[in-house]
Design a protein around this motif. Structure first.
Motif, mmCIF file in Angstrom:
data_model
loop_
_atom_site.group_PDB
_atom_site.id
_atom_site.type_symbol
_atom_site.label_atom_id
_atom_site.label_comp_id
_atom_site.label_asym_id
_atom_site.label_seq_id
_atom_site.Cartn_x
_atom_site.Cartn_y
_atom_site.Cartn_z
ATOM 1 N N PHE A 50 -14.202 -3.794 94.809
ATOM 2 C CA PHE A 50 -14.873 -2.856 95.719
ATOM 3 C C PHE A 50 -14.869 -3.360 97.155
ATOM 4 C CE2 PHE A 50 -18.839 -1.635 97.885
ATOM 5 C CZ PHE A 50 -18.648 -0.254 97.942
ATOM 6 N N SER A 51 -15.210 -4.619 97.355
ATOM 7 C CA SER A 51 -15.399 -5.127 98.712
ATOM 8 C C SER A 51 -14.093 -5.519 99.393
ATOM 9 C CB SER A 51 -16.357 -6.323 98.697
ATOM 10 O OG SER A 51 -15.894 -7.319 97.831
ATOM 11 N N ALA A 52 -13.045 -5.849 98.640
ATOM 12 C CA ALA A 52 -11.758 -6.210 99.259
ATOM 13 C C ALA A 52 -11.185 -5.050 100.052
ATOM 14 C CB ALA A 52 -10.771 -6.653 98.179
ATOM 15 N N ALA B 73 -15.448 -24.152 94.458
ATOM 16 C CA ALA B 73 -14.883 -23.655 95.715
ATOM 17 C C ALA B 73 -14.373 -22.227 95.554
ATOM 18 C CB ALA B 73 -13.749 -24.572 96.175
ATOM 19 N N CYS B 74 -13.746 -21.933 94.425
ATOM 20 C CA CYS B 74 -13.241 -20.582 94.185
ATOM 21 C C CYS B 74 -14.374 -19.571 94.085
ATOM 22 C CB CYS B 74 -12.397 -20.555 92.906
ATOM 23 S SG CYS B 74 -10.780 -21.336 93.053
ATOM 24 N N ILE B 75 -15.431 -19.936 93.363
ATOM 25 C CA ILE B 75 -16.578 -19.032 93.215
ATOM 26 C C ILE B 75 -17.234 -18.771 94.569
ATOM 27 C CG2 ILE B 75 -18.905 -18.818 92.258
ATOM 28 C CD1 ILE B 75 -17.888 -20.391 89.808
ATOM 29 N N LEU B 76 -17.502 -19.834 95.326
ATOM 30 C CA LEU B 76 -18.169 -19.684 96.617
ATOM 31 C C LEU B 76 -17.297 -18.889 97.603
ATOM 32 C CD1 LEU B 76 -19.772 -23.222 97.058
ATOM 33 C CD2 LEU B 76 -20.882 -21.092 96.329
ATOM 34 N N THR B 77 -15.992 -19.128 97.562
ATOM 35 C CA THR B 77 -15.080 -18.375 98.442
ATOM 36 C C THR B 77 -15.084 -16.899 98.076
ATOM 37 O OG1 THR B 77 -13.663 -20.330 98.689
ATOM 38 C CG2 THR B 77 -12.709 -18.203 99.267
ATOM 39 N N ALA B 78 -15.042 -16.613 96.772
ATOM 40 C CA ALA B 78 -15.079 -15.218 96.332
ATOM 41 C C ALA B 78 -16.374 -14.543 96.762
ATOM 42 C CB ALA B 78 -14.912 -15.144 94.814
ATOM 43 N N LEU B 79 -17.501 -15.229 96.592
ATOM 44 C CA LEU B 79 -18.792 -14.658 96.983
ATOM 45 C C LEU B 79 -18.852 -14.434 98.492
ATOM 46 C CD1 LEU B 79 -21.208 -16.709 94.697
ATOM 47 C CD2 LEU B 79 -20.444 -14.341 94.388
ATOM 48 N N TYR B 80 -18.302 -15.369 99.255
ATOM 49 C CA TYR B 80 -18.269 -15.216 100.711
ATOM 50 C C TYR B 80 -17.450 -13.995 101.117
ATOM 51 C CZ TYR B 80 -16.558 -15.836 105.471
ATOM 52 O OH TYR B 80 -16.194 -15.620 106.781
ATOM 53 N N LEU B 81 -16.273 -13.841 100.516
ATOM 54 C CA LEU B 81 -15.405 -12.714 100.876
ATOM 55 C C LEU B 81 -15.995 -11.381 100.396
ATOM 56 C CD1 LEU B 81 -11.906 -14.297 100.181
ATOM 57 C CD2 LEU B 81 -12.927 -13.789 102.407
ATOM 58 N N ILE C 207 -18.582 -6.345 102.046
ATOM 59 C CA ILE C 207 -19.737 -5.434 102.011
ATOM 60 C C ILE C 207 -20.329 -5.276 103.406
ATOM 61 C CG2 ILE C 207 -22.093 -5.162 101.140
ATOM 62 C CD1 ILE C 207 -21.136 -6.503 98.544
ATOM 63 N N PHE C 208 -20.401 -6.377 104.162
ATOM 64 C CA PHE C 208 -20.903 -6.311 105.539
ATOM 65 C C PHE C 208 -20.020 -5.401 106.395
ATOM 66 C CE2 PHE C 208 -20.669 -7.916 109.923
ATOM 67 C CZ PHE C 208 -21.982 -7.753 110.314
ATOM 68 N N ARG D 246 -21.201 -1.938 108.204
ATOM 69 C CA ARG D 246 -21.013 -1.779 109.650
ATOM 70 C C ARG D 246 -20.223 -0.511 109.962
ATOM 71 N NH1 ARG D 246 -18.136 -6.667 112.634
ATOM 72 N NH2 ARG D 246 -16.428 -5.871 111.346
ATOM 73 N N GLU D 247 -19.225 -0.203 109.136
ATOM 74 C CA GLU D 247 -18.435 1.008 109.376
ATOM 75 C C GLU D 247 -19.244 2.270 109.127
ATOM 76 O OE1 GLU D 247 -14.642 1.443 107.648
ATOM 77 O OE2 GLU D 247 -13.870 -0.479 108.384
ATOM 78 N N THR D 248 -20.105 2.251 108.110
ATOM 79 C CA THR D 248 -20.903 3.444 107.816
ATOM 80 C C THR D 248 -21.954 3.707 108.887
ATOM 81 O OG1 THR D 248 -22.405 2.116 106.456
ATOM 82 C CG2 THR D 248 -20.577 3.223 105.339
#
Length: 400
Positions: free
Chosen positions: A289-291, A373-381, A386-387, A391-393
């Motif tokens: 969804f967020s990608a 590192a993979c989990i934290l990177t995925a959560l960050y992205l 979502i941010f 912002r677009e909406t």
């Protein structure tokens, strides 16, 4: 001097990755049986066996009905591709060690070597073509990847994930090409990749992002063809083999539930253990969804490929090979001090030097650090996507 200033990010990445490889090699050469050998598979006698085991499973064209069933969880296309190699040696389904013996005979070993050259060559060529930097920079990036822990492990395992990754990368590079022929090549590549390993199927979501509905339909048709038609090559009825595969998938999920990657796998936080496979699926859904709203192509690629790697909780660390494309396309952006954090992350994931330290409640080892590192990177992205969506909406409301 101007070239160094322009490409300092690539030089930094390459110096660190190649320097760590040389450091690992010195340590490994001093003690081949020591901890540095852990960059390879845990069983020192099991080299190349993902390939030879798969060839062995094709004997009799009935991979789902004999042997260790939890390991026989591929769709039949994965066995069909390697079936011709089963005629090069007298495999015995009553003696599993004949699959090990095949490595020492000329014909099966020569064909294996040729297949690995094709698979690895295709992967490295795709990565080379993905880079838009200078010729020397491209070669340096590919060389850095080749001498990484990810490639060392994959060369040791010789798993079809090498081909799977190359095909998935072809899709990501060509799915929106102006040429219909190139787009169909990309769709066929993803269809084959998804039927070899299933998890790359998540990449098809990019066709929804681009509203390429016709291409999405073709992707579904190609995938169904690769997934279902090879069942008719197997001995026995379609329904019997299909039901046997489903049973083996359940057995695999139970036998390999303690994989190295995923939200439910171990992390550096030794006291924290999550359970429930739904968490991994939730992560995949959130990533898909967020990608959509990640504007940098390499970040979108990275998030979706992280979702593939972290999707089941059953994955081995060799599947980190799926992350190599965004590591390369990341460097298509101009050099900037803001990139240093990402460079260090990629170097960390590629580092072959084996380590294990305990610092209070933290346990630091290669795979635990990589999974964390993979989990934290995925959560960050995911958070960033979502941010961007929020912002677009809000922009139209601000305009009013």
């Amino acid at each position: 001097m101007n070239n160094i200033k322009k490409n300092w990010d690539i030089y930094l990445f390459s110096i660190l990755t190649l320097g760590l490889f040389l450091f690992w090699y010195v340590l490994f050469a001093r003690d081949p049986n020591g901890s540095q050998s852990n960059v390879f598979f845990s069983n020192a006698t099991d080299w190349f066996m993902d390939y030879f085991n798969t060839v062995y499973m094709t004997v009799g064209k009935s991979p789902y009905t004999w042997g260790y069933l939890p390991a026989r969880n591929y769709l039949p296309i994965a066995y069909l591709l390697l079936y011709p190699a089963s005629f090069l040696f007298e495999y015995d389904i009553e003696d599993v060690y004949t699959s090990y013996d095949a490595r020492y005979f000329p014909y099966p070993s020569i064909i294996f070597l040729l297949i690995m050259v094709v698979w690895v060559g295709l992967l490295l060529y795709v990565l080379y073509r993905a880079s838009r930097r200078s010729e020397s920079s491209r070669l340096l990036l590919v060389l850095s990847v080749l001498f990484s822990c990810i490639m060392l492990l994959n060369l040791d395992r010789s798993n079809e994930v090498i081909l799977t990754a190359a095909l998935a990368f072809i899709f990501l590079l060509k799915y929106d090409a102006p040429s219909p022929a190139q787009r169909h090549l990309a769709l066929i590549a993803l269809a084959l990749s998804a039927t070899l390993k299933i998890v790359p199927a998540v990449l098809g979501i990019v066709l929804v992002y681009k509203k390429q509905w016709k291409d999405l339909l073709f992707l579904v048709l190609y995938t169904l063809a690769f997934a279902l038609l090879p069942f008719f090559w197997l001995e026995g009825s379609f329904s019997d083999n299909f039901n046997a595969l489903l049973t083996n998938l359940s057995l695999h999920a139970e036998a390999y539930k303690d994989g190295n990657l995923g939200l439910t796998a171990a992390t550096i936080f030794s006291g924290l253990h999550l359970s429930g496979s739904w968490l991994n699926y939730l992560l995949v859904a959130a990533a898909a969804f967020s990608a959509w709203k990640l504007h940098a192509a390499w970040q979108q690629q990275l998030l979706l490929l992280l979702a593939a790697v972290l999707s089941t909780g059953q994955q081995g660390d060799y599947t980190l090979i799926l992350l190599l494309l965004p590591m390369i396309t990341f460097f298509n952006e101009p050099a900037s001090p803001k990139k240093i954090g990402w460079i260090l992350l990629f170097v960390l994931l590629l580092c072959p030097v084996q380590y294990q330290w305990s610092i209070g409640p933290l346990t630091l080892s290669n795979i635990l650090v990589a999974n964390t590192a993979c989990i934290l990177t995925a959560l960050y992205l995911i958070g960033k996507g979502i941010f961007c969506l929020i912002r677009e909406t809000r922009r139209p409301q601000a305009a009013r």
